[in-house]
Write a protein that holds these residues in place. Structure first.
Motif, PDB file in Angstrom:
ATOM      1  N   GLN A   1     -47.745  -7.743  58.616  1.00 31.09           N
ATOM      2  CA  GLN A   1     -46.849  -8.668  59.080  1.00 31.09           C
ATOM      3  C   GLN A   1     -47.941  -9.669  59.882  1.00 31.09           C
ATOM      4  OE1 GLN A   1     -45.331  -6.888  62.791  1.00 31.09           O
ATOM      5  NE2 GLN A   1     -43.153  -7.702  62.243  1.00 31.09           N
ATOM      6  N   PRO A   2     -47.626 -11.052  60.061  1.00 33.91           N
ATOM      7  CA  PRO A   2     -48.256 -11.978  60.688  1.00 33.91           C
ATOM      8  C   PRO A   2     -48.375 -11.597  62.154  1.00 33.91           C
ATOM      9  CG  PRO A   2     -46.741 -13.243  59.458  1.00 33.91           C
ATOM     10  CD  PRO A   2     -46.398 -11.778  59.106  1.00 33.91           C
ATOM     11  N   VAL A   3     -49.309 -11.920  63.007  1.00 35.84           N
ATOM     12  CA  VAL A   3     -49.633 -11.449  64.344  1.00 35.84           C
ATOM     13  C   VAL A   3     -50.087 -12.669  65.046  1.00 35.84           C
ATOM     14  CG1 VAL A   3     -50.638  -9.900  66.160  1.00 35.84           C
ATOM     15  CG2 VAL A   3     -50.098  -9.099  63.915  1.00 35.84           C
ATOM     16  N   LEU A   4     -49.235 -13.332  65.894  1.00 37.26           N
ATOM     17  CA  LEU A   4     -49.571 -14.369  66.854  1.00 37.26           C
ATOM     18  C   LEU A   4     -50.206 -13.733  68.014  1.00 37.26           C
ATOM     19  CD1 LEU A   4     -49.617 -17.383  67.339  1.00 37.26           C
ATOM     20  CD2 LEU A   4     -47.280 -17.212  68.355  1.00 37.26           C
TER      21      LEU A   4
ATOM     22  N   LEU B   1     -53.986 -19.977  70.964  1.00 37.26           N
ATOM     23  CA  LEU B   1     -53.214 -18.985  70.101  1.00 37.26           C
ATOM     24  C   LEU B   1     -53.608 -19.007  68.746  1.00 37.26           C
ATOM     25  CD1 LEU B   1     -50.505 -21.056  71.734  1.00 37.26           C
ATOM     26  CD2 LEU B   1     -50.067 -18.629  71.607  1.00 37.26           C
ATOM     27  N   ILE B   2     -53.918 -17.645  68.348  1.00 43.47           N
ATOM     28  CA  ILE B   2     -54.514 -17.531  66.960  1.00 43.47           C
ATOM     29  C   ILE B   2     -53.467 -16.657  66.053  1.00 43.47           C
ATOM     30  CG2 ILE B   2     -56.545 -16.731  65.462  1.00 43.47           C
ATOM     31  CD1 ILE B   2     -58.101 -16.847  67.834  1.00 43.47           C
ATOM     32  N   LEU B   3     -53.083 -17.157  64.806  1.00 39.26           N
ATOM     33  CA  LEU B   3     -52.236 -16.445  64.066  1.00 39.26           C
ATOM     34  C   LEU B   3     -53.021 -15.566  63.055  1.00 39.26           C
ATOM     35  CD1 LEU B   3     -49.243 -15.698  63.133  1.00 39.26           C
ATOM     36  CD2 LEU B   3     -49.316 -17.561  61.614  1.00 39.26           C
ATOM     37  N   PHE B   4     -52.805 -14.422  62.943  1.00 33.86           N
ATOM     38  CA  PHE B   4     -53.743 -13.343  62.165  1.00 33.86           C
ATOM     39  C   PHE B   4     -52.811 -13.086  60.965  1.00 33.86           C
ATOM     40  CE2 PHE B   4     -55.752 -13.067  65.933  1.00 33.86           C
ATOM     41  CZ  PHE B   4     -57.440 -13.071  65.546  1.00 33.86           C
ATOM     42  N   GLN B   5     -53.246 -13.069  59.699  1.00 31.14           N
ATOM     43  CA  GLN B   5     -52.681 -12.414  58.739  1.00 31.14           C
ATOM     44  C   GLN B   5     -53.648 -11.400  57.831  1.00 31.14           C
ATOM     45  OE1 GLN B   5     -49.267 -13.444  57.128  1.00 31.14           O
ATOM     46  NE2 GLN B   5     -49.595 -11.487  56.159  1.00 31.14           N
ATOM     47  N   HIS B   6     -53.341 -10.101  57.902  1.00 30.51           N
ATOM     48  CA  HIS B   6     -54.256  -8.963  57.251  1.00 30.51           C
ATOM     49  C   HIS B   6     -55.596  -9.113  57.841  1.00 30.51           C
ATOM     50  CE1 HIS B   6     -51.229  -8.385  54.212  1.00 30.51           C
ATOM     51  NE2 HIS B   6     -51.373  -9.634  53.964  1.00 30.51           N
ATOM     52  N   GLY B   7     -55.607  -9.441  59.319  1.00 29.05           N
ATOM     53  CA  GLY B   7     -56.936  -9.295  59.983  1.00 29.05           C
ATOM     54  C   GLY B   7     -57.750 -10.656  60.319  1.00 29.05           C
ATOM     55  N   LYS B   8     -57.130 -11.642  59.410  1.00 28.00           N
ATOM     56  CA  LYS B   8     -57.899 -12.972  59.233  1.00 28.00           C
ATOM     57  C   LYS B   8     -57.135 -13.926  60.224  1.00 28.00           C
ATOM     58  CE  LYS B   8     -60.274 -11.980  54.973  1.00 28.00           C
ATOM     59  NZ  LYS B   8     -59.896 -10.574  54.753  1.00 28.00           N
ATOM     60  N   PRO B   9     -57.985 -14.722  60.779  1.00 30.30           N
ATOM     61  CA  PRO B   9     -57.304 -16.023  61.543  1.00 30.30           C
ATOM     62  C   PRO B   9     -56.839 -17.056  60.372  1.00 30.30           C
ATOM     63  CG  PRO B   9     -59.503 -15.655  62.233  1.00 30.30           C
ATOM     64  CD  PRO B   9     -59.258 -14.667  61.224  1.00 30.30           C
ATOM     65  N   VAL B  10     -55.462 -17.257  60.517  1.00 27.57           N
ATOM     66  CA  VAL B  10     -55.147 -18.391  59.426  1.00 27.57           C
ATOM     67  C   VAL B  10     -54.617 -19.581  60.150  1.00 27.57           C
ATOM     68  CG1 VAL B  10     -54.372 -16.768  57.832  1.00 27.57           C
ATOM     69  CG2 VAL B  10     -52.753 -17.292  59.429  1.00 27.57           C
ATOM     70  N   TRP B  11     -54.536 -19.687  61.387  1.00 29.88           N
ATOM     71  CA  TRP B  11     -54.096 -20.716  62.250  1.00 29.88           C
ATOM     72  C   TRP B  11     -54.576 -20.583  63.660  1.00 29.88           C
ATOM     73  CZ3 TRP B  11     -51.196 -21.327  66.591  1.00 29.88           C
ATOM     74  CH2 TRP B  11     -50.460 -22.419  66.857  1.00 29.88           C
ATOM     75  N   ARG B  12     -54.930 -21.582  64.175  1.00 27.87           N
ATOM     76  CA  ARG B  12     -55.387 -21.578  65.832  1.00 27.87           C
ATOM     77  C   ARG B  12     -54.985 -22.939  66.581  1.00 27.87           C
ATOM     78  NH1 ARG B  12     -60.960 -19.256  67.181  1.00 27.87           N
ATOM     79  NH2 ARG B  12     -60.592 -20.171  69.031  1.00 27.87           N
TER      80      ARG B  12
ATOM     81  N   ARG C   1     -44.027 -20.741  57.765  1.00 21.56           N
ATOM     82  CA  ARG C   1     -44.865 -21.235  56.614  1.00 21.56           C
ATOM     83  C   ARG C   1     -45.798 -19.897  56.203  1.00 21.56           C
ATOM     84  NH1 ARG C   1     -46.414 -25.935  58.681  1.00 21.56           N
ATOM     85  NH2 ARG C   1     -48.221 -25.171  59.806  1.00 21.56           N
ATOM     86  N   GLN C   2     -46.480 -19.294  57.211  1.00 23.86           N
ATOM     87  CA  GLN C   2     -47.122 -18.122  56.886  1.00 23.86           C
ATOM     88  C   GLN C   2     -46.409 -17.241  56.016  1.00 23.86           C
ATOM     89  OE1 GLN C   2     -50.408 -18.287  56.945  1.00 23.86           O
ATOM     90  NE2 GLN C   2     -50.846 -16.292  56.033  1.00 23.86           N
ATOM     91  N   VAL C   3     -45.262 -16.884  56.805  1.00 21.67           N
ATOM     92  CA  VAL C   3     -44.435 -15.739  55.961  1.00 21.67           C
ATOM     93  C   VAL C   3     -44.051 -16.120  54.462  1.00 21.67           C
ATOM     94  CG1 VAL C   3     -42.082 -14.716  56.106  1.00 21.67           C
ATOM     95  CG2 VAL C   3     -43.474 -14.804  58.219  1.00 21.67           C
ATOM     96  N   ALA C   4     -43.533 -17.442  54.340  1.00 22.98           N
ATOM     97  CA  ALA C   4     -43.433 -17.973  53.110  1.00 22.98           C
ATOM     98  C   ALA C   4     -44.441 -18.059  52.294  1.00 22.98           C
ATOM     99  CB  ALA C   4     -42.800 -19.444  53.356  1.00 22.98           C
ATOM    100  N   GLU C   5     -45.815 -18.186  52.613  1.00 19.60           N
ATOM    101  CA  GLU C   5     -46.805 -18.313  51.747  1.00 19.60           C
ATOM    102  C   GLU C   5     -47.099 -16.911  51.463  1.00 19.60           C
ATOM    103  OE1 GLU C   5     -50.033 -20.108  53.733  1.00 19.60           O
ATOM    104  OE2 GLU C   5     -49.093 -22.187  53.804  1.00 19.60           O
ATOM    105  N   THR C   6     -46.789 -15.875  51.930  1.00 18.54           N
ATOM    106  CA  THR C   6     -47.446 -14.581  51.796  1.00 18.54           C
ATOM    107  C   THR C   6     -46.268 -13.660  50.870  1.00 18.54           C
ATOM    108  OG1 THR C   6     -46.982 -13.644  53.819  1.00 18.54           O
ATOM    109  CG2 THR C   6     -49.176 -14.391  53.495  1.00 18.54           C
ATOM    110  N   ALA C   7     -45.088 -14.111  50.847  1.00 21.53           N
ATOM    111  CA  ALA C   7     -44.003 -13.682  50.261  1.00 21.53           C
ATOM    112  C   ALA C   7     -44.057 -13.726  48.810  1.00 21.53           C
ATOM    113  CB  ALA C   7     -42.756 -14.483  50.744  1.00 21.53           C
TER     114      ALA C   7
END
Length: 105
Positions: free
Chosen positions: A15-18, A72-83, A99-105
């Protein structure tokens, strides 16, 4: 972090983590609290939102080059994808998460 998991365990979830890197003495950080609550209410289970106090967790702040708070940093699978640093409106955070959820769906 009440869950008992380490920071790296939390950000490595599917799950994305902000993550809100903040300080208790920071005025803009205090302004982020209701924004984060609104964001959490709107995104629900799509993402997890956690707060990291940079004064209590200097290693995490240092690892992600957090120079100012709030950051603020959004992580996906442990990697920062937005900050972004500074106060970010809820609608922008919701857009970024969706947007992040849609990209990884």
């Amino acid at each position: 972090m009440a869950s008992g998991k380490s920071f790296s365990e939390i950000i490595n979830s599917d799950q994305p983590v902000l993550v809100d890197f903040y300080a208790t003495w920071c005025g803009p950080c205090q302004m982020m609290q209701p924004i984060l609550q609104e964001t959490a209410a709107k995104v629900g289970a799509k993402a997890k939102i956690i707060k990291i106090d940079v004064d209590k967790n200097p290693l995490a702040a240092s690892k992600y080059q957090v120079r100012g708070v709030p950051t603020l940093i959004l992580f996906q699978h442990g990697k920062p994808v937005w900050r972004q640093s500074g106060v970010v409106p809820a609608h922008q955070l919701i857009q970024v998460i969706n947007r992040q959820v849609a990209e990884t769906a």
